[in-house]
Design a protein around this motif. Structure first.
Motif, PDB file in Angstrom:
ATOM      1  N   GLY A   1     -55.177 -19.602  -0.598  1.00 54.42           N
ATOM      2  CA  GLY A   1     -55.239 -18.129  -0.557  1.00 54.42           C
ATOM      3  C   GLY A   1     -56.404 -17.371  -0.643  1.00 54.42           C
ATOM      4  O   GLY A   1     -56.394 -15.897  -0.341  1.00 54.42           O
ATOM      5  N   LYS A   2     -57.602 -17.978  -0.769  1.00 56.29           N
ATOM      6  CA  LYS A   2     -58.856 -17.488  -0.852  1.00 56.29           C
ATOM      7  C   LYS A   2     -59.661 -17.689   0.373  1.00 56.29           C
ATOM      8  O   LYS A   2     -60.567 -17.027   0.736  1.00 56.29           O
ATOM      9  CB  LYS A   2     -59.720 -17.690  -2.022  1.00 56.29           C
ATOM     10  CG  LYS A   2     -59.026 -17.164  -3.113  1.00 56.29           C
ATOM     11  CD  LYS A   2     -59.715 -17.947  -4.523  1.00 56.29           C
ATOM     12  CE  LYS A   2     -59.192 -17.337  -5.864  1.00 56.29           C
ATOM     13  NZ  LYS A   2     -59.297 -15.964  -5.987  1.00 56.29           N
TER      14      LYS A   2
ATOM     15  N   PRO B   1     -52.574 -24.097  -3.074  1.00 54.74           N
ATOM     16  CA  PRO B   1     -52.587 -22.354  -2.821  1.00 54.74           C
ATOM     17  C   PRO B   1     -53.376 -21.697  -3.229  1.00 54.74           C
ATOM     18  O   PRO B   1     -53.811 -20.531  -2.718  1.00 54.74           O
ATOM     19  CB  PRO B   1     -51.052 -22.015  -3.680  1.00 54.74           C
ATOM     20  CG  PRO B   1     -50.700 -23.326  -4.420  1.00 54.74           C
ATOM     21  CD  PRO B   1     -51.389 -24.285  -3.726  1.00 54.74           C
ATOM     22  N   TYR B   2     -54.130 -22.044  -4.490  1.00 48.55           N
ATOM     23  CA  TYR B   2     -55.233 -21.260  -5.247  1.00 48.55           C
ATOM     24  C   TYR B   2     -56.444 -21.298  -4.491  1.00 48.55           C
ATOM     25  O   TYR B   2     -57.362 -20.350  -4.512  1.00 48.55           O
ATOM     26  CB  TYR B   2     -55.231 -21.417  -6.791  1.00 48.55           C
ATOM     27  CG  TYR B   2     -55.275 -22.917  -7.162  1.00 48.55           C
ATOM     28  CD1 TYR B   2     -56.141 -23.959  -6.810  1.00 48.55           C
ATOM     29  CD2 TYR B   2     -54.155 -23.670  -7.462  1.00 48.55           C
ATOM     30  CE1 TYR B   2     -56.183 -25.253  -6.794  1.00 48.55           C
ATOM     31  CE2 TYR B   2     -54.268 -25.073  -7.861  1.00 48.55           C
ATOM     32  CZ  TYR B   2     -55.391 -25.770  -7.548  1.00 48.55           C
ATOM     33  OH  TYR B   2     -55.312 -27.038  -7.748  1.00 48.55           O
TER      34      TYR B   2
END
Length: 342
Positions: A152-153, A148-149
């Motif tokens: 999300g970008k 997700p980190y």
């Protein structure tokens, strides 16, 4: 133990969105007991270990476990995280309020699944329709589930299909990569061979639960996710023989470490293992099988931060992470590495 003991501030710009190129050029922070921290690179690894030591890798392969579909007019996202049987997977669901048991989800390219059961954590057991193996259906309809980190970008792309697999990937079933092994290349393995460093593999199918935050205030109240793993008898025998001969067992990644410790007894012997493990390693844990760990830098307040702290101590963990932030190491799955030798 308070979860906030494992918190730290991380500048967002230190989150790596792509791996180092070449992979073995990544930086590596050496934390060896009784010595100051030392800035190294992954290519230094052969000289940091002793001939007769063994590196233990996870040979799981990441599958295209991220699915986008619909139930009627509702858009449904599914991230598979644990196989139940040949046709069933447990999945985390996005927009789960629009899904109820016995609904059918239609994914891309004609792939459909029945939402059989809703679990207490909000996940569902999905039954995939048809006669083709589920692995074939996922190749048709799914994509690599980036953490997700990263997701999300930016979006996943064709480069991630290669970047998010280790060179040891063989056994289908993971929905997250054993990222410590992403740093290994053929030339690094050749250098390790020349140095007399041995290597073994085991299988632990990493689940999406590895990214779940610890929501409890105390570690005693956290429910650890379970993952399936296997160590065969021949591998266990070789690992025990290496240790008996004076070699050290160095786990490459927290997944390898968790399975080795799940399979070990109090006398330090590694036993054959085939099944689920939900081992939760926190400070105070007595390590039985592992003498060191090569691992990337982990999320604040995560179960993996707790594992690292159990291995080297909370104070040393804070020293390591403070140094890594100050020296601008790259963090998380595509980031730099550390070698922890307690």
């Amino acid at each position: 133990m308070r979860v906030d003991l494992f918190d730290f501030d991380l500048p967002q710009e230190l989150i790596a969105l792509r791996p180092a190129a070449p992979r073995d050029s990544a930086r590596m922070l050496l934390a060896k007991a009784g010595e100051p921290l030392a800035d190294k690179t992954v290519l230094d690894l052969p000289q940091l270990l002793n001939p007769g030591d063994v590196l233990v890798f996870n040979d799981t392969r990441v599958i295209p476990a991220q699915l986008e579909g619909t139930r009627g007019n509702a858009r449904i996202g599914a991230t598979l995280h644990k196989r139940v049987d040949l046709r069933r997977w447990q999945a985390f669901i996005r927009n789960a309020k629009r899904l109820k048991p016995n609904d059918t989800i239609t994914f891309a390219n004609g792939v459909t699944a029945l939402a059989e059961t809703r679990h207490e954590d909000g996940s569902f057991t999905l039954y995939f329709d048809g006669d083709e193996p589920v692995e074939v259906l996922l190749e048709r309809a799914g994509r690599i589930p980036l953490p997700p980190y990263i997701a999300g970008k930016r979006s996943a792309d064709d480069q991630d299909k290669a970047d998010y697999q280790t060179i040891f990937a063989k056994e289908d079933g993971a929905v997250a990569a054993p990222t410590a092994a992403l740093h290994f290349t053929d030339r690094l393995l050749e250098a390790l061979d020349q140095r007399g460093i041995l290597r073994e593999t085991l299988t632990l199918h990493v689940g999406a639960g590895t990214f779940l935050p610890v929501k409890a205030d105390d570690t005693e109240d956290h429910q650890m996710h379970s993952e399936w793993g296997r160590i065969d008898a021949a591998t266990a025998d070789r690992l025990n023989a290496i240790r008996q001969a004076g070699g050290r067992i160095i786990a490459v990644g927290t997944t390898s470490l968790r399975l080795l410790e799940s399979a070990s007894s109090a006398d330090g012997q590694v036993r054959p293992f085939d099944g689920d493990t939900d081992i939760f390693i926190t400070p105070g844990y007595q390590f039985n099988a592992v003498d060191g760990l090569m691992t990337n830098f982990h999320l604040p307040k995560s179960t993996l931060m707790m594992l690292v702290s159990a291995l080297i101590g909370i104070d040393r963990m804070k020293e390591v992470y403070d140094h890594a932030v100050l020296q601008e190491y790259r963090f998380y799955s595509y980031g730099d590495s550390s070698l922890l030798l307690p």
